[in-house]
Design a protein around this motif. Structure first.
Motif, mmCIF file in Angstrom:
data_model
loop_
_atom_site.group_PDB
_atom_site.id
_atom_site.type_symbol
_atom_site.label_atom_id
_atom_site.label_comp_id
_atom_site.label_asym_id
_atom_site.label_seq_id
_atom_site.Cartn_x
_atom_site.Cartn_y
_atom_site.Cartn_z
ATOM 1 N N ASN A 93 37.542 -53.645 -5.562
ATOM 2 C CA ASN A 93 36.640 -52.695 -6.188
ATOM 3 C C ASN A 93 35.650 -53.316 -7.169
ATOM 4 O O ASN A 93 34.601 -52.738 -7.434
ATOM 5 C CB ASN A 93 37.456 -51.616 -6.907
ATOM 6 C CG ASN A 93 38.145 -50.684 -5.927
ATOM 7 O OD1 ASN A 93 37.700 -50.539 -4.791
ATOM 8 N ND2 ASN A 93 39.228 -50.060 -6.345
ATOM 9 N N ALA A 119 38.925 -40.723 -4.552
ATOM 10 C CA ALA A 119 40.137 -41.419 -4.122
ATOM 11 C C ALA A 119 40.795 -40.700 -2.942
ATOM 12 O O ALA A 119 41.205 -41.330 -1.957
ATOM 13 C CB ALA A 119 41.117 -41.529 -5.286
ATOM 14 N N TYR A 136 48.177 -53.146 -8.956
ATOM 15 C CA TYR A 136 46.795 -52.692 -8.776
ATOM 16 C C TYR A 136 45.841 -53.851 -8.488
ATOM 17 O O TYR A 136 44.645 -53.627 -8.303
ATOM 18 C CB TYR A 136 46.305 -51.967 -10.035
ATOM 19 C CG TYR A 136 46.983 -50.639 -10.292
ATOM 20 C CD1 TYR A 136 46.371 -49.442 -9.945
ATOM 21 C CD2 TYR A 136 48.236 -50.580 -10.884
ATOM 22 C CE1 TYR A 136 46.985 -48.218 -10.182
ATOM 23 C CE2 TYR A 136 48.865 -49.368 -11.125
ATOM 24 C CZ TYR A 136 48.234 -48.190 -10.778
ATOM 25 O OH TYR A 136 48.849 -46.984 -11.015
ATOM 26 N N LEU A 196 36.245 -46.126 -5.716
ATOM 27 C CA LEU A 196 37.498 -45.391 -5.535
ATOM 28 C C LEU A 196 37.577 -44.796 -4.131
ATOM 29 O O LEU A 196 38.670 -44.638 -3.579
ATOM 30 C CB LEU A 196 37.608 -44.280 -6.586
ATOM 31 C CG LEU A 196 37.809 -44.761 -8.019
ATOM 32 C CD1 LEU A 196 37.536 -43.630 -8.997
ATOM 33 C CD2 LEU A 196 39.214 -45.311 -8.197
ATOM 34 N N ARG A 197 36.431 -44.486 -3.554
ATOM 35 C CA ARG A 197 36.387 -43.979 -2.189
ATOM 36 C C ARG A 197 36.364 -45.131 -1.188
ATOM 37 O O ARG A 197 37.192 -45.226 -0.286
ATOM 38 C CB ARG A 197 35.144 -43.099 -2.006
ATOM 39 C CG ARG A 197 35.254 -42.052 -0.911
ATOM 40 C CD ARG A 197 35.034 -42.538 0.480
ATOM 41 N NE ARG A 197 33.795 -43.236 0.723
ATOM 42 C CZ ARG A 197 33.609 -44.027 1.764
ATOM 43 N NH1 ARG A 197 34.590 -44.236 2.626
ATOM 44 N NH2 ARG A 197 32.472 -44.649 1.954
ATOM 45 N N SER A 233 44.958 -44.913 -6.479
ATOM 46 C CA SER A 233 43.547 -44.543 -6.530
ATOM 47 C C SER A 233 43.325 -43.254 -7.308
ATOM 48 O O SER A 233 42.372 -43.135 -8.091
ATOM 49 C CB SER A 233 42.992 -44.411 -5.108
ATOM 50 O OG SER A 233 43.067 -45.624 -4.415
ATOM 51 N N MET A 247 43.845 -43.922 -11.060
ATOM 52 C CA MET A 247 42.709 -44.673 -11.585
ATOM 53 C C MET A 247 41.501 -43.748 -11.779
ATOM 54 O O MET A 247 40.782 -43.823 -12.786
ATOM 55 C CB MET A 247 42.356 -45.813 -10.621
ATOM 56 C CG MET A 247 41.359 -46.818 -11.183
ATOM 57 S SD MET A 247 41.000 -48.178 -10.020
ATOM 58 C CE MET A 247 42.603 -49.005 -9.986
ATOM 59 N N GLY A 248 41.262 -42.849 -10.817
ATOM 60 C CA GLY A 248 40.143 -41.927 -10.909
ATOM 61 C C GLY A 248 40.260 -40.968 -12.080
ATOM 62 O O GLY A 248 39.296 -40.739 -12.819
ATOM 63 N N LEU A 277 36.193 -37.962 -9.546
ATOM 64 C CA LEU A 277 36.698 -39.304 -9.245
ATOM 65 C C LEU A 277 38.036 -39.260 -8.508
ATOM 66 O O LEU A 277 38.298 -40.097 -7.638
ATOM 67 C CB LEU A 277 36.807 -40.115 -10.535
ATOM 68 C CG LEU A 277 35.476 -40.289 -11.294
ATOM 69 C CD1 LEU A 277 35.659 -41.223 -12.486
ATOM 70 C CD2 LEU A 277 34.376 -40.796 -10.387
ATOM 71 N N SER A 298 39.483 -47.607 -1.305
ATOM 72 C CA SER A 298 40.670 -46.928 -0.790
ATOM 73 C C SER A 298 40.649 -46.842 0.729
ATOM 74 O O SER A 298 41.668 -47.050 1.394
ATOM 75 C CB SER A 298 40.768 -45.523 -1.404
ATOM 76 O OG SER A 298 41.870 -44.823 -0.889
#
Length: 456
Positions: A250, A159, A243, A77-78, A104, A107-108, A155, A81
């Motif tokens: 990812n 993001a 997505y 996620l990091r 993001s 999703m997190g 999470l 992104s």
């Protein structure tokens, strides 16, 4: 024979100054904020380490390792992104920049809620795999049962951090991490010494600190969005096809991160099997590893963002200059860290715990940590290149080779060395990661994978 003129040399010099300025503008905020991250680890370890027993320190080590594994399994996620956002920025696609932030974060939060829903079997499985001693196990379980409630905030924070780096607003990440870490330190002390709690207090302090920090980050992101034109239709956020790019990137990062964190979990578990003192000593020394990672990550984040931007613009020349200049600065930082660990390593250990048996064990293995900055710098910087270009399948494949083909075989062959064998395996893993990624880097340039007609 190439011809050089005063004007061309002057232009190259000016370009390097501009790029160095960009690198430092991106690097210093995470470096400053990351100073507080090891301080957070120092406070966690020091507060619990001064309770006079290795039991609570071991419980925090077990619990922290479990959540490092659990949360960083979703570290894509990091990373995902950052790379995609940086490329969208380079292509001047404002709508995509906005879209990636919202996708993001959503999703997190969703993944975090799912983790809370299934917390009981997850914690049972994690404790079973770690196999802590009978004294440590109940406190590790209490820690985990509290810490899991930070999942949505952690999470979503990943993001937000990735998006901040992607749009080259690293000050946003700075403020988020500063707020989280300072709040955590204050709440740690209050929970343990004010409320009389132990490892459970450390866990709840972390939970509240993350929600405070991600709230501040959300406000900063909303303010930053005003600089990007257009809007993202809410209907688009509910469509799976929107997505697809994020998920495709990812999925490879997920596997790569799982393997890396499997090593961390295995490392802690093997330390636990050698006794509570070794477990606690390794927990202390892993704080040094955190310092290394956080100090060098500033330059790695610069590489991610700037390489992503220049890759999006198809600017091969500045892309390669960013890689080279960032690595020079990171090398200087690595040598400074080596000097600090060599001169003050024993004193740092004494600050972390007053348990003599733990101090003695930690000092015995300290020499490994002195050389780790130089061993790890290459993989950190190359990770940044491959994240920025979203060449994440190669990151996954090289990690599979390094973990399954290098780390575990080296550990198996050096079991007779005890804890020294564990640290040797970790050192060799760093070298293998850097070597395999560098081979892929040269191959991608030579074969024109990133840019047409590139040269090695």
């Amino acid at each position: 024979m190439p011809k050089f003129s005063v004007d061309s040399l002057s232009s190259a010099y000016r370009t390097n100054i501009v790029l160095n300025t960009k690198i430092w503008r991106m690097a210093w905020p995470p470096m400053v904020s990351n100073i507080t991250t090891p301080l957070l680890g120092l406070v966690d370890t020091a507060v619990v380490g001064h309770l006079g027993t290795a039991t609570h320190l071991g419980a925090v080590a077990i619990g922290a390792s479990i959540f490092s594994f659990l949360f960083w399994a979703f570290g894509f996620l990091r990373m995902g992104s950052t790379g995609l956002t940086a490329q969208a920025l380079g292509q001047d696609d404002d709508r995509r920049v906005r879209e990636l932030l919202l996708q993001s974060i959503l999703m997190g939060v969703l993944i975090g809620l799912i983790l809370i829903l299934f917390r009981a079997p997850l914690i049972d499985l994690a404790i079973h795999l770690m196999q802590p001693s009978m004294d440590v196990e109940p406190w590790a379980r209490v820690y985990c049962e509290a810490r899991i409630f930070s999942a949505p905030a952690v999470l979503a924070g990943y993001a937000l951090m990735g998006w901040f780096f992607g749009v080259q607003y690293s000050k946003g990440a700075l403020w988020m991490l500063l707020v989280i870490n300072i709040a955590n330190m204050v709440l740690d002390y209050f929970a343990v010494y004010g409320l009389g709690m132990a490892s459970d207090g450390v866990a709840w302090a972390t939970v509240f600190a993350h929600y405070i920090g991600v709230s501040v980050a959300g406000l900063l992101a909303w303010k930053k969005l005003k600089g990007f034109s257009g809007h993202v239709p809410m209907k688009a956020l509910a469509k799976w096809r929107e997505y697809v790019a994020l998920v495709q990137v990812n999925r490879y990062l997920f596997v790569r991160t799982i393997l890396l964190l499997l090593v961390m979990l295995f490392f802690t578990a093997q330390g636990a099997r050698q006794g509570d003192s070794i477990l606690a000593a390794n927990a202390v020394l892993l704080t040094f590893l955190m310092i290394i990672s956080n100090a060098l990550d500033g330059f790695a984040f610069s590489v991610e963002a700037l390489c992503g931007e220049y890759y999006g613009r198809k600017d091969k020349q500045n892309f390669r200059k960013v890689v080279r200049l960032s690595t020079y600065w990171a090398l200087i930082a690595a040598f400074v860290l080596m000097l600090i660990f060599w001169l003050f390593g024993s004193q740092i250990i004494s600050l972390l715990t007053n348990v003599e048996s733990v101090q003695e064990e930690a000092k015995l293995y300290l020499p490994w940590l002195i050389f780790f900055p130089l061993l790890g710098i290459w993989s950190f910087m190359l990770d940044g290149v491959f994240i920025g270009t979203t060449s994440v399948k190669q990151m996954q494949n090289t990690m599979i080779i390094c973990v399954l083909g290098v780390f575990f075989p080296v550990w198996f062959m050096t079991q007779g060395l005890g804890n020294h064998g564990l640290w040797l395996s970790q050192a060799v893993l760093f070298l293998a990661r850097g070597a395999t990624l560098y081979w892929c880097y040269l191959r991608n340039l030579k074969q024109g994978v990133w840019f047409k007609n590139s040269e090695p």
